[in-house]
Design an enzyme around this catalytic site. Sequence first.
Site, PDB file in Angstrom:
ATOM      1  N   ASP A  56      -1.807 -14.608  24.890  1.00  0.00           N
ATOM      2  CA  ASP A  56      -1.621 -14.947  23.478  1.00  0.00           C
ATOM      3  C   ASP A  56      -1.882 -16.441  23.337  1.00  0.00           C
ATOM      4  O   ASP A  56      -1.610 -17.199  24.276  1.00  0.00           O
ATOM      5  CB  ASP A  56      -0.185 -14.616  23.040  1.00  0.00           C
ATOM      6  CG  ASP A  56      -0.027 -14.574  21.522  1.00  0.00           C
ATOM      7  OD1 ASP A  56       0.154 -13.466  20.971  1.00  0.00           O
ATOM      8  OD2 ASP A  56      -0.081 -15.657  20.895  1.00  0.00           O
ATOM      9  N   GLU A  88       0.817  -1.213   0.000  1.00  0.00           N
ATOM     10  CA  GLU A  88       0.000   0.000   0.000  1.00  0.00           C
ATOM     11  C   GLU A  88       0.854   1.268   0.000  1.00  0.00           C
ATOM     12  O   GLU A  88       1.925   1.307   0.600  1.00  0.00           O
ATOM     13  CB  GLU A  88      -0.884   0.024   1.247  1.00  0.00           C
ATOM     14  CG  GLU A  88      -1.861  -1.139   1.311  1.00  0.00           C
ATOM     15  CD  GLU A  88      -2.625  -1.182   2.618  1.00  0.00           C
ATOM     16  OE1 GLU A  88      -3.791  -1.590   2.586  1.00  0.00           O
ATOM     17  OE2 GLU A  88      -2.057  -0.802   3.666  1.00  0.00           O
ATOM     18  N   ASP A 130      -7.546  -4.944  10.574  1.00  0.00           N
ATOM     19  CA  ASP A 130      -7.079  -3.782   9.821  1.00  0.00           C
ATOM     20  C   ASP A 130      -7.012  -4.010   8.323  1.00  0.00           C
ATOM     21  O   ASP A 130      -6.344  -3.266   7.612  1.00  0.00           O
ATOM     22  CB  ASP A 130      -5.731  -3.320  10.354  1.00  0.00           C
ATOM     23  CG  ASP A 130      -4.660  -4.382  10.186  1.00  0.00           C
ATOM     24  OD1 ASP A 130      -4.994  -5.484   9.709  1.00  0.00           O
ATOM     25  OD2 ASP A 130      -3.513  -4.111  10.539  1.00  0.00           O
ATOM     26  N   LYS A 180       3.535   6.953   2.979  1.00  0.00           N
ATOM     27  CA  LYS A 180       4.169   5.757   3.526  1.00  0.00           C
ATOM     28  C   LYS A 180       3.980   4.607   2.560  1.00  0.00           C
ATOM     29  O   LYS A 180       2.907   4.452   1.983  1.00  0.00           O
ATOM     30  CB  LYS A 180       3.576   5.408   4.888  1.00  0.00           C
ATOM     31  CG  LYS A 180       4.153   4.123   5.503  1.00  0.00           C
ATOM     32  CD  LYS A 180       3.831   3.974   6.974  1.00  0.00           C
ATOM     33  CE  LYS A 180       2.501   3.313   7.202  1.00  0.00           C
ATOM     34  NZ  LYS A 180       2.363   2.862   8.618  1.00  0.00           N
ATOM     35  N   THR A 223      -4.061  -9.194  17.258  1.00  0.00           N
ATOM     36  CA  THR A 223      -3.630 -10.513  16.800  1.00  0.00           C
ATOM     37  C   THR A 223      -3.404 -10.444  15.296  1.00  0.00           C
ATOM     38  O   THR A 223      -3.749  -9.468  14.643  1.00  0.00           O
ATOM     39  CB  THR A 223      -4.693 -11.581  17.136  1.00  0.00           C
ATOM     40  OG1 THR A 223      -5.901 -11.257  16.446  1.00  0.00           O
ATOM     41  CG2 THR A 223      -4.958 -11.614  18.634  1.00  0.00           C
TER      42      THR A 223
END
Lengths: 350, 350
Positions: free
Chosen positions: A171, A66, A237, A79, A211
Amino acid sequence: MTKLLPSDKALVPFVSVDHMMQLIHHIGVEETLRGLADYIEADFKRWELFDKTPRVASHSDKGVIELMPTSDGDVYGFKYVNGHPSNTKAGLQTVTAFGLLADVASGYPVLLSEMTMLTALRTAATSALVARVLAPKGSTVMAMIGNGAQSEFQSLAMKAIVGITEVRLYDIDPAATAKCAENLAGQGLKVTQCTTAEDAMLGAQIITTCTADKQYATILTDNMVGAGVHINAIGGDCPGKTELAPAILQRSDIFVEYPKQTRIEGEIQQMAPDHPATEFWEVLTAKAKGRTSDKQITLFDSVGFAIEDFSALRFVRDQIADTGFFHPLDLLADPDDPRDLFGMLQRAKA
Amino acid sequence: MTKLLPSDKALVPFVSVDHMMQLIHHIGVEETLRGLADYIEADFKRWELFDKTPRVASHSDKGVIELMPTSDGDVYGFKYVNGHPSNTKAGLQTVTAFGLLADVASGYPVLLSEMTMLTALRTAATSALVARVLAPKGSTVMAMIGNGAQSEFQSLAMKAIVGITEVRLYDIDPAATAKCAENLAGQGLKVTQCTTAEDAMLGAQIITTCTADKQYATILTDNMVGAGVHINAIGGDCPGKTELAPAILQRSDIFVEYPKQTRIEGEIQQMAPDHPATEFWEVLTAKAKGRTSDKQITLFDSVGFAIEDFSALRFVRDQIADTGFFHPLDLLADPDDPRDLFGMLQRAKA
């Protein structure tokens, strides 16, 4: 005139990974996180000034690359970032990044910087800035679900910016929890290693989920989340990657960075396109309400936005000026006569 | 394990302006132009494979900053490029650029390169590749209207790839013409300095226009252009910037790189949205016809496309492997354990 060495105009300051780490230690990790949060807050408060565009993504079956550009009219930044969940198997980072700032008036780059390390810090600084505003007043305990590369930065940012005193780690891989606990030892936080997510959430006012699964997962189910907490959801995300049960989203007041992007990439991709979501910059500028009751669940559905990277690069640019943690990079051709690029090439032969 | 030096995985080959110039001289300017044309031709022939997207532009009143990404499924590339006509007044380049290639499977960058010099070469190589296909057979004379930074590269590319033997130079600024003539002296071309555009076009089979005005200009009027020529129009490359009278476009068969972009940025922005334009890759792959008669005016309405930059970066990547004209750049954080970015940061303190 023969010019054999690059001129000042040709040179762009470059912050390598090594220089970035030296800079962070020079400033201090927590002070860096506070500084980043200040820059991010300042830019969120002038949100409307920015050119905002969803990231430009190139998808493949292995992951995504991206470009995330933005501009405040004076400074342009972008970025480059990849996301490749299968990279860890090959001993590579899931996410690597670098970024650039340029002068809008001339188009000349003014900073090139590694951003793998910097993104980890800005993500944590953004989470903590939001939690400072939305989490219950006096929050002292955070549950950290997912103890990968982001977990220590989240923990220290919540300490430095929100004032938490304890993190409760969980975790699915106990080795990740042990790694996180070891890294956080001696950092001024009480660190508790937990064997279930439920255990990690005991007494936590802030619940951070981070995660790495690239699929619809349910890290938190509805019955695990009590009233009055702040959920900081940073692992969901990208399209197809979420962490929270939809029922939790139904019970929460949801805050986002940039709805156009979050509705595609965030937890709310599970909800109707018009499901209510408040832009966090509006809370900072008192255009919208943040937390209004003790019982309320606030949820920051974080996906990371270009303006946060812009703020982080601004911070780095301002810091390196005095500290010298950069290399001058011969990135731009700068002939004596701008119309004479060929002459510059010819003179280089001599 | 303590790691103090960046690992191989952290290092990205960087080609500076200085290294680019050394590389070009090592290969030879004309051989570089031929090599670039070969790579561009190869990529145009597999055009349909590429992810194509119009450039992502950030406009200001001073100019534009653009990101031009593309991918062939295995390799991803993008170019950063600015266009600021007023820069020359400040002794800066109107256009500067750099670019990057990355591995699609891992998202890791594999090359960072200056592209101000490289773009000048790839633009000329593309023009010459197109002229080799579309210009009248046996073309020997080119009129070069506009004698700025691109003019020498255009002249040498047309010599190396098309076989022209004479260039006839014209610029509204005689100093630019003198500069171009001086640079081309001893390069194996007959160079004629002209005082009018009409004079420059005497006997020319190829007419190249490359001027820098950011406004609708008319470098060529209809009555200046006779039958049977090939026009290589490279100066009209952004909204509001054109060089040719619409009547010339009406008389010409127009060839473009990527219509979606050219209709916004090229000469054909002056025409109806459905004005005929042939994609050049279709001529290369025999899906469309090129020149079909001696009387025909062929017009390459060139604006520059991401795939050409991709080809140019591929060429550079393949050339530097053996020649060593690059620096390894510590651009990517590469912890021993990808989940342990914080541990890497901590160890850097020691």
